[in-house]
Design an enzyme around this catalytic site. Structure first.
Site, PDB file in Angstrom:
ATOM      1  N   LYS A 241       0.845  -1.179   0.000  1.00 36.10           N
ATOM      2  CA  LYS A 241       0.000   0.000   0.000  1.00 36.10           C
ATOM      3  C   LYS A 241       0.896   1.250   0.000  1.00 36.10           C
ATOM      4  O   LYS A 241       2.044   1.111   0.402  1.00 36.10           O
ATOM      5  CB  LYS A 241      -0.941  -0.012   1.194  1.00 36.10           C
ATOM      6  CG  LYS A 241      -0.304   0.415   2.523  1.00 36.10           C
ATOM      7  CD  LYS A 241      -1.376   0.568   3.566  1.00 36.10           C
ATOM      8  CE  LYS A 241      -1.202   1.681   4.511  1.00 36.10           C
ATOM      9  NZ  LYS A 241       0.004   1.976   5.164  1.00 36.10           N
TER      10      LYS A 241
ATOM     11  N   LYS B 125      -2.184 -10.651  10.236  1.00 35.44           N
ATOM     12  CA  LYS B 125      -2.055 -10.761  11.701  1.00 35.44           C
ATOM     13  C   LYS B 125      -2.881 -11.939  12.204  1.00 35.44           C
ATOM     14  O   LYS B 125      -4.011 -12.138  11.760  1.00 35.44           O
ATOM     15  CB  LYS B 125      -2.536  -9.471  12.375  1.00 35.44           C
ATOM     16  CG  LYS B 125      -1.561  -8.305  12.187  1.00 35.44           C
ATOM     17  CD  LYS B 125      -2.098  -7.063  12.884  1.00 35.44           C
ATOM     18  CE  LYS B 125      -1.241  -5.847  12.584  1.00 35.44           C
ATOM     19  NZ  LYS B 125      -0.182  -5.615  13.547  1.00 35.44           N
TER      20      LYS B 125
ATOM     21  N   GLU C 188      -1.481   4.101  18.435  1.00 31.09           N
ATOM     22  CA  GLU C 188      -0.016   3.963  18.403  1.00 31.09           C
ATOM     23  C   GLU C 188       0.599   5.030  19.297  1.00 31.09           C
ATOM     24  O   GLU C 188       0.087   6.162  19.357  1.00 31.09           O
ATOM     25  CB  GLU C 188       0.507   4.161  16.988  1.00 31.09           C
ATOM     26  CG  GLU C 188       0.026   3.120  16.012  1.00 31.09           C
ATOM     27  CD  GLU C 188       0.691   3.287  14.659  1.00 31.09           C
ATOM     28  OE1 GLU C 188       1.679   2.594  14.406  1.00 31.09           O
ATOM     29  OE2 GLU C 188       0.231   4.126  13.868  1.00 31.09           O
TER      30      GLU C 188
ATOM     31  N   ASP D  49      -3.643   6.470   5.567  1.00 31.17           N
ATOM     32  CA  ASP D  49      -2.578   5.557   6.007  1.00 31.17           C
ATOM     33  C   ASP D  49      -3.151   4.316   6.699  1.00 31.17           C
ATOM     34  O   ASP D  49      -2.653   3.213   6.517  1.00 31.17           O
ATOM     35  CB  ASP D  49      -1.649   6.321   6.962  1.00 31.17           C
ATOM     36  CG  ASP D  49      -0.464   5.487   7.419  1.00 31.17           C
ATOM     37  OD1 ASP D  49       0.152   4.827   6.555  1.00 31.17           O
ATOM     38  OD2 ASP D  49      -0.159   5.474   8.632  1.00 31.17           O
TER      39      ASP D  49
ATOM     40  N   HIS E  13      -6.210  -0.659   6.459  1.00 32.76           N
ATOM     41  CA  HIS E  13      -6.259  -1.656   7.527  1.00 32.76           C
ATOM     42  C   HIS E  13      -7.605  -1.739   8.262  1.00 32.76           C
ATOM     43  O   HIS E  13      -8.159  -2.813   8.439  1.00 32.76           O
ATOM     44  CB  HIS E  13      -5.179  -1.371   8.567  1.00 32.76           C
ATOM     45  CG  HIS E  13      -3.804  -1.224   7.986  1.00 32.76           C
ATOM     46  ND1 HIS E  13      -3.342  -2.003   6.963  1.00 32.76           N
ATOM     47  CD2 HIS E  13      -2.779  -0.389   8.291  1.00 32.76           C
ATOM     48  CE1 HIS E  13      -2.092  -1.663   6.670  1.00 32.76           C
ATOM     49  NE2 HIS E  13      -1.735  -0.686   7.461  1.00 32.76           N
TER      50      HIS E  13
ATOM     51  N   LYS F  43      -1.693   8.461  16.038  1.00 35.61           N
ATOM     52  CA  LYS F  43      -0.313   8.347  16.508  1.00 35.61           C
ATOM     53  C   LYS F  43      -0.140   9.223  17.744  1.00 35.61           C
ATOM     54  O   LYS F  43      -0.926  10.118  17.984  1.00 35.61           O
ATOM     55  CB  LYS F  43       0.648   8.798  15.407  1.00 35.61           C
ATOM     56  CG  LYS F  43       0.600   7.880  14.183  1.00 35.61           C
ATOM     57  CD  LYS F  43       1.842   8.000  13.341  1.00 35.61           C
ATOM     58  CE  LYS F  43       1.756   7.147  12.087  1.00 35.61           C
ATOM     59  NZ  LYS F  43       1.979   5.712  12.316  1.00 35.61           N
TER      60      LYS F  43
HETATM   61  C1  BG6 Z   1       1.411   0.924   8.412  1.00 31.75           C
HETATM   62  C2  BG6 Z   1       1.280   2.412   8.497  1.00 31.75           C
HETATM   63  O1  BG6 Z   1       0.691   0.428   7.310  1.00 31.75           O
HETATM   64  O2  BG6 Z   1       0.911   0.338   9.611  1.00 31.75           O
HETATM   65  C3  BG6 Z   1       2.025   2.944   9.699  1.00 31.75           C
HETATM   66  O3  BG6 Z   1       1.802   2.993   7.305  1.00 31.75           O
HETATM   67  C4  BG6 Z   1       1.579   2.248  10.962  1.00 31.75           C
HETATM   68  O4  BG6 Z   1       1.859   4.349   9.834  1.00 31.75           O
HETATM   69  C5  BG6 Z   1       1.613   0.735  10.785  1.00 31.75           C
HETATM   70  O5  BG6 Z   1       2.453   2.636  12.012  1.00 31.75           O
HETATM   71  C6  BG6 Z   1       0.957   0.057  11.969  1.00 31.75           C
HETATM   72  O6  BG6 Z   1       1.113  -1.326  11.838  1.00 31.75           O
HETATM   73  P1  BG6 Z   1       1.164  -2.259  13.144  1.00 31.75           P
HETATM   74  O7  BG6 Z   1       1.275  -3.628  12.589  1.00 31.75           O
HETATM   75  O8  BG6 Z   1       2.364  -1.816  13.919  1.00 31.75           O
HETATM   76  O9  BG6 Z   1      -0.110  -2.006  13.881  1.00 31.75           O
END
Ligand code: BG6
Length: 504
Positions: free
Chosen positions: A154, A188, A222, A241, A246, A346
């Site tokens: 992506k 996951k 996050e 993003d 996701h 974030k």
């Molecule tokens: C990525 C994003 O696709 O997924 C990031 O570009 C993000 O910004 C990350 O931090 C989060 O993934 P995970 O697996 O750490 O939850």
């Protein structure tokens, strides 16, 4: 890994071999897969490097250093390193030059008459078309002597139009069945378990609908900031993003009907139906369905962290959102009027990801004398930290009393001593085996851009943004999204241990 098939020998060609994704994710994943014997020792890992100065030894050193940093187990075991090192090959050249593809062709290894090849495009999206058209022109996508598959990361497009355009372009050169669009959330364990949980059990199916479920919350919080990725993030923001890809993907797995089989297209057909049923957000009411904010400076885990606007390479007057939340409705028989609340950000207090299904209250509270407001039952799929499931029920506190307590049934997935794969291992292995269920199809990607399009447009037109303090959940207007839902947004800092807990 017991019972898991080893993929047929394959040339794994990495475009962007010296990039960050390759170092942090792909090489460690390949090393672990080799360690588990999921990749045949006859496979090759071919790095494409533009700089003529690269030599095979330098590529080996690079892989060695990357693994040292991100998967030291391989390096600490000489036999493991030797087995990865023996698979490494290099092709030098620019992806715009036809001669590079000629060299690449000569590097591909044929085993048992087959030159199976997986092209991993770990490159910026603006180079996808160049790479795929050149692969096509040089005959490298022809499947007469083994499969040819393309894995792409992506973002797939940066809005609905560009995603449709990219899909059209790809269709000129390659069949849809050869394209593997990665959304690492689908790899996951906790996300895959959603399907198993829903479709390998009967117990929840009668409850899995608008009659019993009040709403669904999907949260990815996050604590990290934008880090070194401002160049990309400034143009994307949290909505593109995380939510467009996701969180919407996760939502489809919660909401979809049972597919006729686990075949890739059968699963994706059901996911697309969900996406197509998402009620469009009216462009003049975006504020009622979407919230955005940006982190100001603050404190996380006792450390001062800067405001987003003060991060390296961020425009000091940036309007990019680092937090986004959406309220979506799926207009079908199962989910009519059940809100699906999606939020991500974030620089929030903790790194927590979960899917929470909040059930409706009993029609009458028989225990109102001891508990004026009965807490709702919740089923939580935890993705991070510690993947697992928690079911929150109300129960009587044991003993001579009439007290009620919340009872947490906590089922962590991890079994002591088990080695669960990372998302990239699962996805790479599936791509090698030709299993497509965990990859997004063209129509899925387009539909998810369609869902976020009105919000993107409204936010572009009105660029003013509000702020939250880094390390806090004090997001302006976030609670307003809960109008019409039972309770508040879940407090992600609460952890549940198996057993009784307070009722609040
Ligand atoms: C990525 C994003 O696709 O997924 C990031 O570009 C993000 O910004 C990350 O931090 C989060 O993934 P995970 O697996 O750490 O939850």
């Amino acid at each position: 890994m017991n019972g898991i098939p080893q993929a047929d020998p394959c040339n794994i060609v990495i475009f962007g071999a010296s990039g960050d994704l390759t170092r942090r994710k792909l090489l460690p994943a390949l090393a672990r897969m080799r360690g588990w014997n999921l990749i045949s020792p006859d496979s090759r890992i071919i790095g494409i490097m533009r700089d003529q100065a690269w030599q095979l030894d330098a590529w080996r050193d690079y892989v060695h250093e990357s693994l040292q940093e991100f998967h030291a187990e391989t390096i600490n075991d000489p036999a493991s390193w030797e087995s990865i090192s023996a698979m490494l090959e290099l092709t030098i050249g620019d992806l715009t030059e036809p001669s590079m593809y000629q060299h690449l062709r000569e590097t591909l290894k044929t085993t048992n008459g087959k030159a199976n090849t997986l092209f991993y495009l770990a490159i910026p999206p603006q180079w996808y078309e160049t790479a795929v058209s050149n692969l096509h022109k040089s005959g490298l996508l022809d499947e007469s002597d083994g499969f040819r598959r393309i894995v792409i990361e992506k973002p797939f497009g940066n809005d609905l139009d560009s995603a449709c355009e990219l899909n059209r372009t790809f269709r000129e050169y390659v069949k849809e069945s050869q394209i593997y669009r990665i959304d690492h959330y689908l790899g996951k364990e906790g996300v895959q378990n959603l399907m198993v949980f829903r479709f390998a059990n009967t117990v929840f199916e009668p409850l899995w609908n608008r009659n019993y479920i009040d709403h669904v919350q999907i949260s990815v919080s996050e604590s990290i900031g934008v880090e070194y990725r401002a160049g990309y993030y400034e143009k994307s923001g949290a909505l593109m993003d995380m939510i467009q890809s996701h969180l919407i993907q996760v939502m489809t797995l919660v909401a979809m009907e049972a597919p006729v089989s686990l075949d890739g297209n059968a699963v994706r057909d059901e996911k697309v139906k969900v996406l197509k049923s998402v009620r469009p957000i009216p462009s003049d009411q975006v504020d009622q369905f979407a919230v955005r904010a940006q982190y100001a400076g603050g404190t996380i885990a006792g450390k001062r962290v800067p405001a987003y606007r003060d991060e390296p390479d961020v425009n000091p007057s940036s309007g990019t959102e680092t937090f986004a939340a959406l309220k979506l409705y799926i207009d079908n028989w199962r989910w009519q009027d059940v809100p699906f609340l999606l939020r991500t950000g974030k620089r929030l207090p903790d790194r927590v990801s979960e899917i929470a299904i909040r059930f409706k209250k009993p029609p009458k509270n028989l225990f109102s004398q001891v508990e004026e407001h009965l807490p709702q039952n919740e089923l939580i799929f935890r993705l991070h930290p510690e993947e697992g499931m928690i079911f929150l029920l109300n129960a009587k506190l044991p003993g001579l009393n009439d007290q009620l307590r919340k009872l947490a049934l906590d089922a962590p997935y991890a079994v002591t001593g088990s080695d669960s794969p990372e998302a990239y291992e699962t996805l790479l292995h599936d791509a090698l085996l030709g299993q497509t269920a965990l990859f997004s199809r063209a129509d899925e990607v387009e539909e998810s851009w369609r869902i976020v399009a009105p919000v993107m447009q409204a936010w572009k037109q009105h660029s003013s943004i509000r702020f939250y303090e880094a390390g806090s959940w004090d997001i302006p207007d976030m609670e307003n999204m809960m109008d019409g839902c039972i309770g508040c947004w879940r407090d992600l800092s609460t952890t549940y241990k198996h057993g009784y807990t307070s009722t609040s």
